[in-house]
Design a protein around this motif. Structure first.
Motif, PDB file in Angstrom:
ATOM      1  N   THR A  93       0.823  -1.236  -0.110  1.00  0.00           N
ATOM      2  CA  THR A  93      -0.121   0.118   0.012  1.00  0.00           C
ATOM      3  C   THR A  93       0.918   1.233  -0.177  1.00  0.00           C
ATOM      4  OG1 THR A  93      -1.750  -1.129   1.218  1.00  0.00           O
ATOM      5  CG2 THR A  93      -1.860   1.178   1.167  1.00  0.00           C
ATOM      6  N   MET A  94       1.906   1.282   1.082  1.00  0.00           N
ATOM      7  CA  MET A  94       2.865   2.277   0.740  1.00  0.00           C
ATOM      8  C   MET A  94       3.566   2.581  -0.378  1.00  0.00           C
ATOM      9  SD  MET A  94       2.055   3.850   3.613  1.00  0.00           S
ATOM     10  CE  MET A  94       3.206   5.091   4.281  1.00  0.00           C
ATOM     11  N   LEU A  95       3.844   1.571  -0.949  1.00  0.00           N
ATOM     12  CA  LEU A  95       4.708   1.540  -2.297  1.00  0.00           C
ATOM     13  C   LEU A  95       4.051   1.635  -3.606  1.00  0.00           C
ATOM     14  CD1 LEU A  95       7.573  -1.376  -1.280  1.00  0.00           C
ATOM     15  CD2 LEU A  95       7.819   1.273  -1.208  1.00  0.00           C
ATOM     16  N   VAL A  96       2.825   1.900  -3.539  1.00  0.00           N
ATOM     17  CA  VAL A  96       2.004   2.037  -4.636  1.00  0.00           C
ATOM     18  C   VAL A  96       2.342   3.168  -5.638  1.00  0.00           C
ATOM     19  CG1 VAL A  96      -0.228   2.895  -5.299  1.00  0.00           C
ATOM     20  CG2 VAL A  96      -0.027   0.980  -4.079  1.00  0.00           C
ATOM     21  N   GLN A  97       2.521   3.063  -6.900  1.00  0.00           N
ATOM     22  CA  GLN A  97       3.365   4.091  -7.683  1.00  0.00           C
ATOM     23  C   GLN A  97       2.292   4.622  -8.341  1.00  0.00           C
ATOM     24  OE1 GLN A  97       6.665   4.735  -7.791  1.00  0.00           O
ATOM     25  NE2 GLN A  97       7.230   3.445  -6.161  1.00  0.00           N
ATOM     26  N   ASP A  98       1.348   4.101  -9.019  1.00  0.00           N
ATOM     27  CA  ASP A  98       0.351   4.434  -9.799  1.00  0.00           C
ATOM     28  C   ASP A  98      -1.061   3.846  -9.747  1.00  0.00           C
ATOM     29  OD1 ASP A  98       0.352   2.193 -11.339  1.00  0.00           O
ATOM     30  OD2 ASP A  98       2.180   2.762 -12.418  1.00  0.00           O
ATOM     31  N   GLU A  99      -2.056   4.691 -10.588  1.00  0.00           N
ATOM     32  CA  GLU A  99      -3.459   4.244 -10.371  1.00  0.00           C
ATOM     33  C   GLU A  99      -3.337   2.714 -10.624  1.00  0.00           C
ATOM     34  OE1 GLU A  99      -6.222   6.751 -10.752  1.00  0.00           O
ATOM     35  OE2 GLU A  99      -4.616   8.091  -9.433  1.00  0.00           O
ATOM     36  N   LEU A 100      -2.723   2.227 -11.556  1.00  0.00           N
ATOM     37  CA  LEU A 100      -2.836   0.810 -11.917  1.00  0.00           C
ATOM     38  C   LEU A 100      -2.569  -0.155 -10.902  1.00  0.00           C
ATOM     39  CD1 LEU A 100      -3.844  -0.571 -14.864  1.00  0.00           C
ATOM     40  CD2 LEU A 100      -1.542  -0.980 -14.980  1.00  0.00           C
ATOM     41  N   GLN A 101      -1.310   0.111 -10.114  1.00  0.00           N
ATOM     42  CA  GLN A 101      -1.061  -0.612  -9.032  1.00  0.00           C
ATOM     43  C   GLN A 101      -1.935  -0.517  -7.947  1.00  0.00           C
ATOM     44  OE1 GLN A 101       2.949   0.356  -7.695  1.00  0.00           O
ATOM     45  NE2 GLN A 101       3.863  -0.324  -9.672  1.00  0.00           N
ATOM     46  N   GLY A 102      -2.611   0.491  -7.596  1.00  0.00           N
ATOM     47  CA  GLY A 102      -3.470   0.788  -6.669  1.00  0.00           C
ATOM     48  C   GLY A 102      -4.692  -0.103  -6.868  1.00  0.00           C
ATOM     49  N   ARG A 103      -5.043  -0.054  -8.198  1.00  0.00           N
ATOM     50  CA  ARG A 103      -6.232  -0.983  -8.647  1.00  0.00           C
ATOM     51  C   ARG A 103      -6.092  -2.292  -8.634  1.00  0.00           C
ATOM     52  NH1 ARG A 103     -11.236   0.753 -10.703  1.00  0.00           N
ATOM     53  NH2 ARG A 103     -12.018  -0.723 -11.959  1.00  0.00           N
ATOM     54  N   SER A 104      -4.756  -2.955  -8.822  1.00  0.00           N
ATOM     55  CA  SER A 104      -4.489  -4.277  -8.749  1.00  0.00           C
ATOM     56  C   SER A 104      -4.680  -4.482  -7.344  1.00  0.00           C
ATOM     57  CB  SER A 104      -3.064  -4.592  -9.125  1.00  0.00           C
ATOM     58  OG  SER A 104      -2.991  -3.855 -10.468  1.00  0.00           O
ATOM     59  N   LEU A 105      -4.120  -3.723  -6.269  1.00  0.00           N
ATOM     60  CA  LEU A 105      -4.109  -4.033  -4.973  1.00  0.00           C
ATOM     61  C   LEU A 105      -5.807  -4.118  -4.385  1.00  0.00           C
ATOM     62  CD1 LEU A 105      -2.052  -4.119  -2.718  1.00  0.00           C
ATOM     63  CD2 LEU A 105      -2.414  -1.892  -2.125  1.00  0.00           C
ATOM     64  N   GLN A 106      -6.417  -3.275  -5.034  1.00  0.00           N
ATOM     65  CA  GLN A 106      -7.783  -3.238  -4.531  1.00  0.00           C
ATOM     66  C   GLN A 106      -8.315  -4.609  -5.073  1.00  0.00           C
ATOM     67  OE1 GLN A 106      -8.765   0.955  -6.091  1.00  0.00           O
ATOM     68  NE2 GLN A 106     -10.573   0.422  -4.740  1.00  0.00           N
ATOM     69  N   TRP A 107      -8.087  -5.026  -6.202  1.00  0.00           N
ATOM     70  CA  TRP A 107      -8.455  -6.253  -6.649  1.00  0.00           C
ATOM     71  C   TRP A 107      -8.294  -7.221  -5.958  1.00  0.00           C
ATOM     72  CZ3 TRP A 107     -12.439  -7.302  -9.845  1.00  0.00           C
ATOM     73  CH2 TRP A 107     -13.058  -6.622 -10.820  1.00  0.00           C
ATOM     74  N   PHE A 108      -7.163  -7.421  -5.452  1.00  0.00           N
ATOM     75  CA  PHE A 108      -6.325  -8.462  -4.692  1.00  0.00           C
ATOM     76  C   PHE A 108      -7.166  -8.406  -3.296  1.00  0.00           C
ATOM     77  CE2 PHE A 108      -3.390 -10.180  -1.499  1.00  0.00           C
ATOM     78  CZ  PHE A 108      -3.183 -11.406  -2.218  1.00  0.00           C
ATOM     79  N   GLN A 109      -7.398  -7.362  -2.724  1.00  0.00           N
ATOM     80  CA  GLN A 109      -7.903  -7.366  -1.402  1.00  0.00           C
ATOM     81  C   GLN A 109      -9.643  -7.582  -1.522  1.00  0.00           C
ATOM     82  OE1 GLN A 109      -6.606  -3.513  -0.691  1.00  0.00           O
ATOM     83  NE2 GLN A 109      -5.209  -3.954   1.078  1.00  0.00           N
ATOM     84  N   THR A 110     -10.202  -7.436  -2.687  1.00  0.00           N
ATOM     85  CA  THR A 110     -11.541  -7.935  -2.770  1.00  0.00           C
ATOM     86  C   THR A 110     -11.652  -9.390  -3.067  1.00  0.00           C
ATOM     87  OG1 THR A 110     -11.938  -5.514  -3.760  1.00  0.00           O
ATOM     88  CG2 THR A 110     -13.522  -7.064  -4.120  1.00  0.00           C
ATOM     89  N   GLY A 111     -10.585  -9.597  -3.922  1.00  0.00           N
ATOM     90  CA  GLY A 111     -10.561 -11.270  -4.071  1.00  0.00           C
ATOM     91  C   GLY A 111     -10.501 -12.037  -2.847  1.00  0.00           C
ATOM     92  N   MET A 112      -9.687 -11.466  -1.772  1.00  0.00           N
ATOM     93  CA  MET A 112      -9.417 -12.064  -0.575  1.00  0.00           C
ATOM     94  C   MET A 112     -10.810 -12.114   0.207  1.00  0.00           C
ATOM     95  SD  MET A 112      -5.725 -10.875   0.955  1.00  0.00           S
ATOM     96  CE  MET A 112      -6.543 -10.250   2.478  1.00  0.00           C
TER      97      MET A 112
END
Lengths: 273, 112
Positions: free
Chosen positions: A57-76
């Motif tokens: 979360t702290m190392l997120v570089q751009d929108e795309l990475q932020g969105r991937s992280l959201q997908w991952f957390q939602t998938g969890m």
């Protein structure tokens, strides 16, 4: 101090309760030892994943990475809900068999799969809120003494453990049948809450529409945003102002659960034979 | 039974992706958060339309944009921003807060 303690308690209570109740159930089914091992491995893995998620979360570089992280957390969330539901339905069947005095027919392979399932549930339960808790404690703790941060964190987790201990002690006294019914309902409620959270997350990502938002507002009665309401919300799927999509997902979840329960129930005639 | 869960998931996925495509173009409303305070503290948007709140965290430290009225909860890293899709919403006032600074980070979204 007080706020760290409360937040840690609030964030860890769900994981601790789910893990505690699952362990109590598995013990009662006699599937204790291997399952316990897997669950502790799951807790350890969950703690590591929490750290990794906080770092990501702290190392997120751009929108795309932020969105991937959201997908991952939602998938969890959805994975946790599916695993938990599957586990509860399995335990209910197993409990019924044992009560009927039938020989437990689970092969080693089936048991092993459930043990791994239990470990995965523990991992996801810890990791789900863990990442946020790490970030919160890290942020609030900046500039404070290590002891001033560690103490409320430990106290918060201890309080959650105590709560779970009291709950599992309370349900352990119950008669066999009621025990599996009560614990089953508790775990399924928690899973239904995960489904609702997952769907809300998808709405926030613009993936799903809210349809009608909000359908109702009962914040005046019980606000799911603070205090007791927030804890009830995580444990049951209750929301004080849900969108129609969230309500539909909750209803769909329970329809699927009832359908799956019914499918595995022996026909009345066969049961008496 | 696990197979059945997978089937349900697989059926839901294309639907979700389809819905996502339909929401690509929406108006953007800016919301900043710095040192545990939102700016502006009151955000206004029209009823009946989809929009996205572009939440930018100037830091220091992470912040969590949270609202039980809006059913949103998402962490924003310092120096970064996230999009929170909202609406169409019923007219009214919706409270939001920064969960990492709940005492100071308070705001509301007014829909009319």
């Amino acid at each position: 101090m007080g706020s760290i303690l409360f937040i840690v308690w609030r964030e860890s209570i769900e994981a601790v309760l789910v893990i505690g109740i699952l362990l109590t159930c598995l013990n009662r089914l006699g599937a204790g030892r291997a399952a316990r091992w897997w669950m502790w491995a799951g807790v350890a893995g969950g703690l590591m994943l929490s750290g990794a998620l906080a770092a990501a979360t702290m190392l997120v570089q751009d929108e795309l990475q932020g969105r991937s992280l959201q997908w991952f957390q939602t998938g969890m969330m959805f994975a946790a809900a599916a695993l938990l539901t599957q586990m509860v339905l399995w335990m209910q069947r197993q409990g019924r068999k044992m009560k009927a005095g039938l020989e437990a027919d689970l092969t080693r392979a089936v048991a092993r799969r459930q043990d791994i399932g239990a470990g995965l549930i523990a991992l996801l339960a810890v990791a789900r809120e863990g990442g946020e808790t790490v970030l919160y404690v890290y942020g609030v703790g900046a500039g404070q003494s290590t002891l001033g941060v560690a103490l409320p964190v430990v106290a918060g987790v201890a309080l959650a453990l105590l709560t779970a201990w009291l709950v599992s002690r309370g349900v352990r006294r119950l008669d066999y049948r009621i025990f599996f019914r009560v614990t089953g309902v508790l775990l399924l409620l928690s899973a239904s809450g995960l489904v609702v959270s997952g769907v809300a997350s998808l709405c926030g990502m613009g993936v799903l529409p809210g349809l009608i938002e909000p359908v109702w507002n009962t914040a005046g009665l019980l606000d799911s945003g603070s205090g007791l309401g927030a804890i009830i919300a995580t444990l049951t799927g209750y929301r004080s102002s849900p969108s129609l999509t969230m309500v539909l997902s909750w209803v769909t979840y329970w329809i699927v659960v009832f359908w799956l329960t019914r499918r595995h129930q022996p026909a009345p005639a066969a049961a008496t034979a | 039974m696990q197979k059945r869960f997978l089937m349900v998931l697989m059926a839901a996925l294309p639907l979700a992706l389809f819905a996502g495509r339909a929401m690509a173009d929406v108006s953007v409303i800016q919301l900043n958060v710095q040192a545990g305070r939102f700016n502006p503290t009151t955000v206004t948007a029209p009823a009946g339309i989809k929009f996205k709140l572009h939440v930018n965290n100037a830091g220091p430290g992470a912040e969590e944009f949270e609202s039980s009225d809006l059913n949103r909860e998402i962490v924003v890293a310092p120096g970064h921003s996230i999009d929170v899709f909202l609406g169409p919403l019923q007219p009214g006032s919706y409270r939001f807060f920064g969960d990492f600074h709940p005492d100071t980070a308070q705001g509301r979204l007014v829909i009319r």
